[in-house]
Motif scaffolding. Structure first.
Motif, PDB file in Angstrom:
ATOM      1  N   TRP A  75      49.787 -23.597  17.739  1.00  0.00           N
ATOM      2  CA  TRP A  75      50.472 -22.915  16.640  1.00  0.00           C
ATOM      3  C   TRP A  75      51.765 -22.294  17.143  1.00  0.00           C
ATOM      4  CZ3 TRP A  75      45.847 -24.613  15.714  1.00  0.00           C
ATOM      5  CH2 TRP A  75      45.455 -24.830  14.396  1.00  0.00           C
ATOM      6  N   PRO A  76      52.769 -22.213  16.276  1.00  0.00           N
ATOM      7  CA  PRO A  76      54.066 -21.670  16.705  1.00  0.00           C
ATOM      8  C   PRO A  76      54.091 -20.152  16.846  1.00  0.00           C
ATOM      9  CG  PRO A  76      54.157 -22.295  14.397  1.00  0.00           C
ATOM     10  CD  PRO A  76      52.816 -22.738  14.917  1.00  0.00           C
ATOM     11  N   VAL A  77      53.027 -19.471  16.436  1.00  0.00           N
ATOM     12  CA  VAL A  77      52.944 -18.012  16.587  1.00  0.00           C
ATOM     13  C   VAL A  77      51.544 -17.645  17.052  1.00  0.00           C
ATOM     14  CG1 VAL A  77      54.664 -17.554  14.790  1.00  0.00           C
ATOM     15  CG2 VAL A  77      52.250 -17.592  14.194  1.00  0.00           C
ATOM     16  N   GLU A  78      51.416 -16.476  17.651  1.00  0.00           N
ATOM     17  CA  GLU A  78      50.102 -15.999  18.094  1.00  0.00           C
ATOM     18  C   GLU A  78      49.374 -15.309  16.946  1.00  0.00           C
ATOM     19  OE1 GLU A  78      50.612 -13.499  21.480  1.00  0.00           O
ATOM     20  OE2 GLU A  78      51.414 -15.116  22.708  1.00  0.00           O
TER      21      GLU A  78
ATOM     22  N   GLU B  98      56.379 -17.593   7.469  1.00  0.00           N
ATOM     23  CA  GLU B  98      57.829 -17.788   7.494  1.00  0.00           C
ATOM     24  C   GLU B  98      58.199 -19.190   7.979  1.00  0.00           C
ATOM     25  OE1 GLU B  98      59.824 -14.747   9.716  1.00  0.00           O
ATOM     26  OE2 GLU B  98      58.996 -13.149   8.471  1.00  0.00           O
ATOM     27  N   ILE B  99      57.387 -19.735   8.875  1.00  0.00           N
ATOM     28  CA  ILE B  99      57.615 -21.075   9.406  1.00  0.00           C
ATOM     29  C   ILE B  99      56.958 -22.122   8.508  1.00  0.00           C
ATOM     30  CG2 ILE B  99      57.160 -22.603  11.374  1.00  0.00           C
ATOM     31  CD1 ILE B  99      57.127 -19.951  13.088  1.00  0.00           C
TER      32      ILE B  99
ATOM     33  N   ARG C   8      54.214 -13.913  10.047  1.00  0.00           N
ATOM     34  CA  ARG C   8      55.066 -14.634  11.012  1.00  0.00           C
ATOM     35  C   ARG C   8      54.870 -16.146  10.860  1.00  0.00           C
ATOM     36  NH1 ARG C   8      53.178 -10.568  14.442  1.00  0.00           N
ATOM     37  NH2 ARG C   8      51.764 -12.023  15.485  1.00  0.00           N
ATOM     38  N   PHE C   9      53.620 -16.572  10.702  1.00  0.00           N
ATOM     39  CA  PHE C   9      53.322 -17.984  10.529  1.00  0.00           C
ATOM     40  C   PHE C   9      53.848 -18.493   9.184  1.00  0.00           C
ATOM     41  CE2 PHE C   9      50.169 -21.368   9.344  1.00  0.00           C
ATOM     42  CZ  PHE C   9      50.663 -22.324  10.213  1.00  0.00           C
TER      43      PHE C   9
ATOM     44  N   GLU D 173      50.361  -9.165   9.671  1.00  0.00           N
ATOM     45  CA  GLU D 173      51.638  -9.384  10.362  1.00  0.00           C
ATOM     46  C   GLU D 173      51.672 -10.762  11.022  1.00  0.00           C
ATOM     47  OE1 GLU D 173      49.716  -6.577  10.792  1.00  0.00           O
ATOM     48  OE2 GLU D 173      50.960  -5.313   9.504  1.00  0.00           O
ATOM     49  N   ALA D 174      50.570 -11.156  11.672  1.00  0.00           N
ATOM     50  CA  ALA D 174      50.500 -12.484  12.309  1.00  0.00           C
ATOM     51  C   ALA D 174      50.609 -13.576  11.257  1.00  0.00           C
ATOM     52  CB  ALA D 174      49.209 -12.627  13.109  1.00  0.00           C
TER      53      ALA D 174
ATOM     54  N   TRP E  77      43.477 -15.168  10.310  1.00  0.00           N
ATOM     55  CA  TRP E  77      44.483 -14.579  11.191  1.00  0.00           C
ATOM     56  C   TRP E  77      44.059 -13.177  11.573  1.00  0.00           C
ATOM     57  CZ3 TRP E  77      48.585 -17.137  13.197  1.00  0.00           C
ATOM     58  CH2 TRP E  77      48.781 -18.435  12.713  1.00  0.00           C
TER      59      TRP E  77
END
Length: 95
Positions: A35-38, A69-70, A66-67, A62-63, A58
């Motif tokens: 995944w592109p974010v943690e 947005e992508i 972040r995901f 917040e996590a 998740w």
């Protein structure tokens, strides 16, 4: 508090296209490191009666944000319509 995301309805082909765009090559994600974010706790994908669905859990809102947005622009490019269902998990148990 863990957050649950249930995808809008889409096809397996759209899922694989989305994964390739998220990972740069893979049509299937196999590890949280893909995944592109943690912050991912669980990812389940499969064909239901009416459509292909994905359920993610998740570690926090917040996590997930972040995901998202992508992810959201990539889903739109793949022709996926509708918004995911998102809600706080009352219970999260993992083996």
């Amino acid at each position: 508090m863990p957050i649950v995301l249930i995808s809008p309805e889409f096809t397996q082909e759209q899922y694989e296209e989305t994964n390739r765009k998220l990972t740069g090559a893979k049509s299937r994600m196999e590890s949280p490191a893909d995944w592109p974010v943690e912050g991912l706790l669980a990812h389940i994908a499969g064909q239901g009666e009416r459509s292909f669905r994905v359920v993610d859990v998740w570690e926090s809102e917040e996590a997930l944000n972040r995901f998202a947005e992508i992810l959201i622009p990539i889903l739109r490019e793949a022709g996926v319509e509708g918004d995911p269902e998102v809600y706080p998990a009352l219970t999260y148990v993992s083996a």
